[in-house]
Design a protein around this motif. Structure first.
Motif, PDB file in Angstrom:
ATOM      1  N   HIS A   1      22.332  -1.916  14.364  1.00 53.49           N
ATOM      2  CA  HIS A   1      22.396  -1.057  15.552  1.00 53.49           C
ATOM      3  C   HIS A   1      21.294  -1.388  16.547  1.00 53.49           C
ATOM      4  O   HIS A   1      20.339  -2.112  16.234  1.00 53.49           O
ATOM      5  N   ASP A   2      21.435  -0.850  17.742  1.00 46.96           N
ATOM      6  CA  ASP A   2      20.446  -1.030  18.807  1.00 46.96           C
ATOM      7  C   ASP A   2      19.250  -0.113  18.584  1.00 46.96           C
ATOM      8  O   ASP A   2      19.354   0.907  17.917  1.00 46.96           O
ATOM      9  N   ASP A   3      18.109  -0.492  19.179  1.00 47.88           N
ATOM     10  CA  ASP A   3      16.896   0.310  19.038  1.00 47.88           C
ATOM     11  C   ASP A   3      16.085   0.214  20.331  1.00 47.88           C
ATOM     12  O   ASP A   3      15.642  -0.872  20.716  1.00 47.88           O
ATOM     13  N   MET A   4      15.868   1.356  20.984  1.00 48.79           N
ATOM     14  CA  MET A   4      15.103   1.381  22.234  1.00 48.79           C
ATOM     15  C   MET A   4      13.603   1.266  22.013  1.00 48.79           C
ATOM     16  O   MET A   4      12.864   0.982  22.956  1.00 48.79           O
ATOM     17  N   ASP A   5      13.149   1.516  20.794  1.00 52.31           N
ATOM     18  CA  ASP A   5      11.709   1.580  20.536  1.00 52.31           C
ATOM     19  C   ASP A   5      11.065   0.216  20.331  1.00 52.31           C
ATOM     20  O   ASP A   5       9.846   0.127  20.138  1.00 52.31           O
TER      21      ASP A   5
ATOM     22  N   GLY B   1      24.775  11.632   3.572  1.00 52.65           N
ATOM     23  CA  GLY B   1      23.905  12.545   2.843  1.00 52.65           C
ATOM     24  C   GLY B   1      22.740  11.882   2.149  1.00 52.65           C
ATOM     25  O   GLY B   1      22.141  12.460   1.241  1.00 52.65           O
ATOM     26  N   ASP B   2      22.376  10.675   2.594  1.00 54.32           N
ATOM     27  CA  ASP B   2      21.294   9.937   1.934  1.00 54.32           C
ATOM     28  C   ASP B   2      20.738   8.925   2.922  1.00 54.32           C
ATOM     29  O   ASP B   2      21.491   8.286   3.657  1.00 54.32           O
ATOM     30  N   GLU B   3      19.413   8.770   2.939  1.00 56.84           N
ATOM     31  CA  GLU B   3      18.780   7.837   3.876  1.00 56.84           C
ATOM     32  C   GLU B   3      18.619   6.432   3.310  1.00 56.84           C
ATOM     33  O   GLU B   3      18.163   5.531   4.007  1.00 56.84           O
ATOM     34  N   HIS B   4      18.997   6.224   2.059  1.00 59.70           N
ATOM     35  CA  HIS B   4      18.733   4.941   1.409  1.00 59.70           C
ATOM     36  C   HIS B   4      19.833   3.915   1.693  1.00 59.70           C
ATOM     37  O   HIS B   4      20.565   3.487   0.804  1.00 59.70           O
ATOM     38  N   PHE B   5      19.930   3.507   2.965  1.00 54.03           N
ATOM     39  CA  PHE B   5      20.803   2.391   3.326  1.00 54.03           C
ATOM     40  C   PHE B   5      20.038   1.515   4.309  1.00 54.03           C
ATOM     41  O   PHE B   5      19.208   2.000   5.085  1.00 54.03           O
ATOM     42  N   ALA B   6      20.299   0.220   4.256  1.00 58.42           N
ATOM     43  CA  ALA B   6      19.552  -0.740   5.071  1.00 58.42           C
ATOM     44  C   ALA B   6      19.921  -0.610   6.540  1.00 58.42           C
ATOM     45  O   ALA B   6      21.085  -0.440   6.894  1.00 58.42           O
ATOM     46  N   ARG B   7      18.899  -0.703   7.391  1.00 56.42           N
ATOM     47  CA  ARG B   7      19.121  -0.694   8.847  1.00 56.42           C
ATOM     48  C   ARG B   7      18.616  -2.020   9.409  1.00 56.42           C
ATOM     49  O   ARG B   7      17.491  -2.441   9.148  1.00 56.42           O
ATOM     50  N   VAL B   8      19.443  -2.662  10.174  1.00 54.43           N
ATOM     51  CA  VAL B   8      19.093  -3.903  10.853  1.00 54.43           C
ATOM     52  C   VAL B   8      19.072  -3.571  12.344  1.00 54.43           C
ATOM     53  O   VAL B   8      20.104  -3.322  12.952  1.00 54.43           O
ATOM     54  N   ARG B   9      17.886  -3.547  12.905  1.00 54.27           N
ATOM     55  CA  ARG B   9      17.700  -3.036  14.273  1.00 54.27           C
ATOM     56  C   ARG B   9      17.486  -4.185  15.252  1.00 54.27           C
ATOM     57  O   ARG B   9      16.694  -5.083  15.011  1.00 54.27           O
ATOM     58  N   ILE B  10      18.199  -4.101  16.373  1.00 52.29           N
ATOM     59  CA  ILE B  10      18.051  -5.084  17.440  1.00 52.29           C
ATOM     60  C   ILE B  10      17.499  -4.367  18.659  1.00 52.29           C
ATOM     61  O   ILE B  10      18.107  -3.431  19.181  1.00 52.29           O
ATOM     62  N   GLY B  11      16.323  -4.783  19.116  1.00 51.49           N
ATOM     63  CA  GLY B  11      15.672  -4.113  20.229  1.00 51.49           C
ATOM     64  C   GLY B  11      16.415  -4.267  21.542  1.00 51.49           C
ATOM     65  O   GLY B  11      16.925  -5.348  21.864  1.00 51.49           O
TER      66      GLY B  11
END
Length: 226
Positions: A92-96, A124-134
């Motif tokens: 997903h995209d990431d503005m930060d 219902g769980d935060e334990h999944f990988a996030r691949v962030r594109i700025g």
């Protein structure tokens, strides 16, 4: 088995917007893996394609629910395949972070991203990988909505293209090895302050010692005041 989901908004009018870098990544990965247009199926309110990375079966997903309701698609997909949250990889995209910069995370909060917030609510769980594109911050006077639904500048377009190409082997690494390996190998390294050499430390110590001696001499010759 892994689910690799790219987040975005359906429709041609959104295809090249900043909010759709997740879709852009999935399309690039699908092209690399030889997935044809006919291989995509409409399931679970999403475009879905089955493939393999190495010996691992993976399902590529582009939710068609619009960004803010991404979890309504991904929650049922995980349930259907009887997979755990740890088997989900979300791009997903990431503005930060600046445009074209990447970050891989193992878990975490939504960080203000409505797509991730929806997934957390449905999974219902935060334990999944996030691949962030700025995608960088909005220009002065721009709202967040205007920023994420605008296209990339000519300056940023090559940066995004390079980021996507760089992340393809990173996501493959998450699938074939694990997210810790991918984070260690592909996340940008923090710059460490250069350590002083032994010679530099000795020189600094001598300088400090000389300064103390000179201060002592000055105090000895300082005139008394009444």
């Amino acid at each position: 088995m892994k689910i690799i989901a790219g987040l975005g908004n359906p429709g041609a009018e959104y295809a090249k917007t900043k909010h759709n870098v997740g879709f852009m990544f999935i399309d690039a990965l699908a092209d690399k893996l030889g997935i044809r247009e006919a291989d995509w199926k409409d399931k679970f309110d999403a475009k879905v394609a089955d493939t393999r990375i190495g010996t691992e079966k993976v399902v590529l997903v582009k939710p068609q629910t619009y960004m803010n309701d991404s979890g309504r698609s991904l929650g049922p997909i995980l349930n259907w395949y009887k997979l755990a949250p740890e088997d989900l990889i979300v791009v997903h995209d990431d503005m930060d972070i600046p445009a074209g910069t990447i970050r891989i995370r193992k878990k975490g909060s939504a960080g203000g991203h409505n797509g991730i917030k929806s997934i957390l609510a449905h999974v219902g769980d935060e334990h999944f990988a996030r691949v962030r594109i700025g995608i960088g911050r909005p220009l002065p006077g721009w709202t967040v909505v205007k920023h994420v639904l605008a296209g990339f500048t000519e300056e940023d377009q090559p940066k995004i293209k390079e980021a996507i190409a760089y992340l393809i082997p990173a996501v493959e690494c998450i699938v074939t090895d694990d997210v810790d390996m991918a984070m260690n190998k592909f996340n940008p390294k923090k710059k460490k302050k250069a350590k002083k050499t032994e010679k530099e430390r000795a020189s600094a110590a001598d300088t400090a010692s000389d300064a103390v001696k000179e201060t002592g001499k000055a105090e000895q010759h300082e005139p008394e005041t009444k």
